[in-house]
Design a protein around this motif. Structure first.
Motif, mmCIF file in Angstrom:
data_model
loop_
_atom_site.group_PDB
_atom_site.id
_atom_site.type_symbol
_atom_site.label_atom_id
_atom_site.label_comp_id
_atom_site.label_asym_id
_atom_site.label_seq_id
_atom_site.Cartn_x
_atom_site.Cartn_y
_atom_site.Cartn_z
ATOM 1 N N ASP A 230 0.807 -1.216 0.000
ATOM 2 C CA ASP A 230 0.000 0.000 0.000
ATOM 3 C C ASP A 230 0.845 1.274 0.000
ATOM 4 O O ASP A 230 1.020 1.919 1.039
ATOM 5 N N TYR A 231 1.361 1.611 -1.169
ATOM 6 C CA TYR A 231 2.095 2.866 -1.349
ATOM 7 C C TYR A 231 1.342 3.827 -2.278
ATOM 8 O O TYR A 231 1.894 4.825 -2.702
ATOM 9 N N THR A 232 0.087 3.502 -2.572
ATOM 10 C CA THR A 232 -0.673 4.258 -3.570
ATOM 11 C C THR A 232 -0.749 5.741 -3.242
ATOM 12 O O THR A 232 -0.458 6.600 -4.087
ATOM 13 N N GLN A 233 -1.141 6.062 -2.014
ATOM 14 C CA GLN A 233 -1.293 7.475 -1.629
ATOM 15 C C GLN A 233 0.049 8.206 -1.666
ATOM 16 O O GLN A 233 0.152 9.323 -2.170
ATOM 17 N N GLU A 236 1.116 8.826 -5.233
ATOM 18 C CA GLU A 236 0.291 9.875 -5.836
ATOM 19 C C GLU A 236 0.714 11.258 -5.363
ATOM 20 O O GLU A 236 0.838 12.198 -6.159
ATOM 21 N N GLU A 237 0.973 11.384 -4.059
ATOM 22 C CA GLU A 237 1.388 12.674 -3.499
ATOM 23 C C GLU A 237 2.731 13.120 -4.082
ATOM 24 O O GLU A 237 2.879 14.278 -4.497
ATOM 25 N N LEU A 238 3.703 12.223 -4.114
ATOM 26 C CA LEU A 238 5.029 12.577 -4.627
ATOM 27 C C LEU A 238 5.000 12.834 -6.130
ATOM 28 O O LEU A 238 5.747 13.662 -6.649
ATOM 29 N N ASN A 239 4.110 12.128 -6.822
ATOM 30 C CA ASN A 239 3.950 12.361 -8.255
ATOM 31 C C ASN A 239 3.379 13.757 -8.503
ATOM 32 O O ASN A 239 3.856 14.495 -9.385
ATOM 33 N N ASN A 240 2.380 14.144 -7.721
ATOM 34 C CA ASN A 240 1.758 15.467 -7.861
ATOM 35 C C ASN A 240 2.732 16.588 -7.512
ATOM 36 O O ASN A 240 2.662 17.685 -8.087
ATOM 37 N N LEU A 241 3.651 16.307 -6.575
ATOM 38 C CA LEU A 241 4.659 17.307 -6.190
ATOM 39 C C LEU A 241 5.817 17.382 -7.191
ATOM 40 O O LEU A 241 6.652 18.294 -7.113
ATOM 41 N N GLY A 242 5.877 16.422 -8.099
ATOM 42 C CA GLY A 242 6.952 16.411 -9.086
ATOM 43 C C GLY A 242 8.236 15.762 -8.603
ATOM 44 O O GLY A 242 9.266 15.810 -9.287
#
Length: 375
Positions: A230-233, A236-242
């Protein structure tokens, strides 16, 4: 000749054993594959394999379900009556091996890695080793992908039969052809390919990516692979932050390797890391933890850089060191890695080893159909 292959999922069988299956089919042998149904099964059937749908929980520890797997393997073997069985990964190795022992069927086992259940000491490890000892007891040959794993099994009295060291699954040097090194040095692109899980070092990688990006904002961290834990969240957060670019599970990893400047694998343990072989074969330097299954694939400072597993600091230091290596040296590391793969890790080496062992076993069994060899 009838060959039965026991595996736990289609992707590994298709991506890393396809050439062996093709060669056996080319030699007019019947090849049956027993594994759970997935998107790779049609591709395996297209090769000429005969599929047997098999329920198997790769990471489950329910003894009743594992007993059902053993009984199902017994049923398959009694129905097909294979001349030889090839097994891959823990559960097929253990329960397939026991089933072969009960039915006096020759079998070759491939230890693709110790796995978390063996790496972590405790009750689960003791049970796993006990089962392994039973499953490998009558194996005709046990293939190991690194010397450390072989020594561990021998020292713990798990194997006493014929053992053989092979270069992992090898790498198809034609499929993973040499690619020219990227010209763009202003935006260095690192690549992680693998299952998103703790044992692959994903936690250290995500922390290291944050640290490195703060100092070198133009550096990219591309992650490819399905999330098994469970690393989904967090992804997603690190992806959105770039901080990272997460691409999920991809069929064509070669296209990602081609665009990268280096591949990173901070794994805790491996049999022999296929992603490192494929990256090096494509002419890319590798940054990997100094653990069995990784350190065999590169020469530190020549084809890649090593770092300590489970250490964010060591990983950051290796990444930073690579960033500051001159462009021509990075390019030379990739070229040297390709040469190493051609010399030491060509998949034909693995195929030849299997054909030699199968021929030897069939001669002992007085099998009257010739097993041809390939060069």
């Amino acid at each position: 000749m009838k060959v039965l292959v026991l595996a736990n999922f289609g992707m590994g069988l298709y991506n890393f054993r396809k050439e062996l299956l093709e060669e056996l089919i080319k030699q007019n042998h019947e090849v049956y594959i027993s594994l759970p149904n997935d998107e790779f099964v049609p591709k395996l059937e297209d090769l000429g394999c005969k599929f047997i749908d098999t329920t198997l929980e790769r990471r489950g520890t329910n003894p009743f379900r594992d007993l059902k797997l053993l009984l199902y393997y017994l049923k398959i073997i009694k129905t097909i009556k294979p001349d030889i069985v090839l097994t891959y990964t823990i559960k097929p190795n253990v329960y397939g091996g026991i089933a072969c022992s009960f039915t006096s069927t020759p079998y070759i086992t491939n230890i693709t890695g110790l796995g978390t259940s063996v790496e972590n000491k405790g009750l689960i490890q003791k049970i796993t080793l006990m089962l392994y000892k039973r499953g490998l007891k009558k194996a005709s040959c046990v293939f190991f992908q690194n010397e450390t794993n072989r020594k561990f099994f021998i020292d713990n009295g798990i194997v006493k039969s014929n053992t053989r060291l092979i270069p992992g699954s090898g790498v198809n040097v034609k499929q993973h052809k040499f690619e020219e090194y990227p010209n763009d040095e202003r935006e260095i692109r690192f690549l992680f390919i693998g299952r998103i899980m703790k044992a692959k070092g994903i936690e250290e990688l995500l922390k290291a990516a944050k640290i490195v990006r703060d100092k070198y904002p133009s550096v990219q961290f591309n992650l490819v692979g399905g999330s098994e834990e469970d690393y989904t969240q967090q992804l997603e957060e690190l992806n959105n932050l770039g901080v990272i670019r997460y691409h999920g599970l991809q069929d064509d990893v070669h296209s990602f390797i081609k665009k990268s400047h280096a591949t990173i694998l901070p794994s805790y343990h491996e049999g022999l890391a296929n992603v490192l072989l494929e990256s090096a074969s494509s002419g890319r330097p590798v940054l990997a933890s100094r653990v069995p299954g990784c350190f065999e694939t590169f020469e530190d400072g020549l084809t890649g850089l090593g770092f300590e597993a489970r250490s964010v600091e060591s990983l950051v230091n290796a990444i930073t060191k690579f960033i500051n290596i001159p462009y021509n040296q990075k390019k030379a590391m990739g070229s040297a890695g390709r040469k190493k793969m051609e010399k030491e890790f060509d998949r034909n080496i693995v195929i030849d080893a299997y054909l030699e062992e199968i021929k030897s076993i069939m001669e002992m069994e007085n099998y009257d159909e010739p097993i041809r060899e390939i060069n």
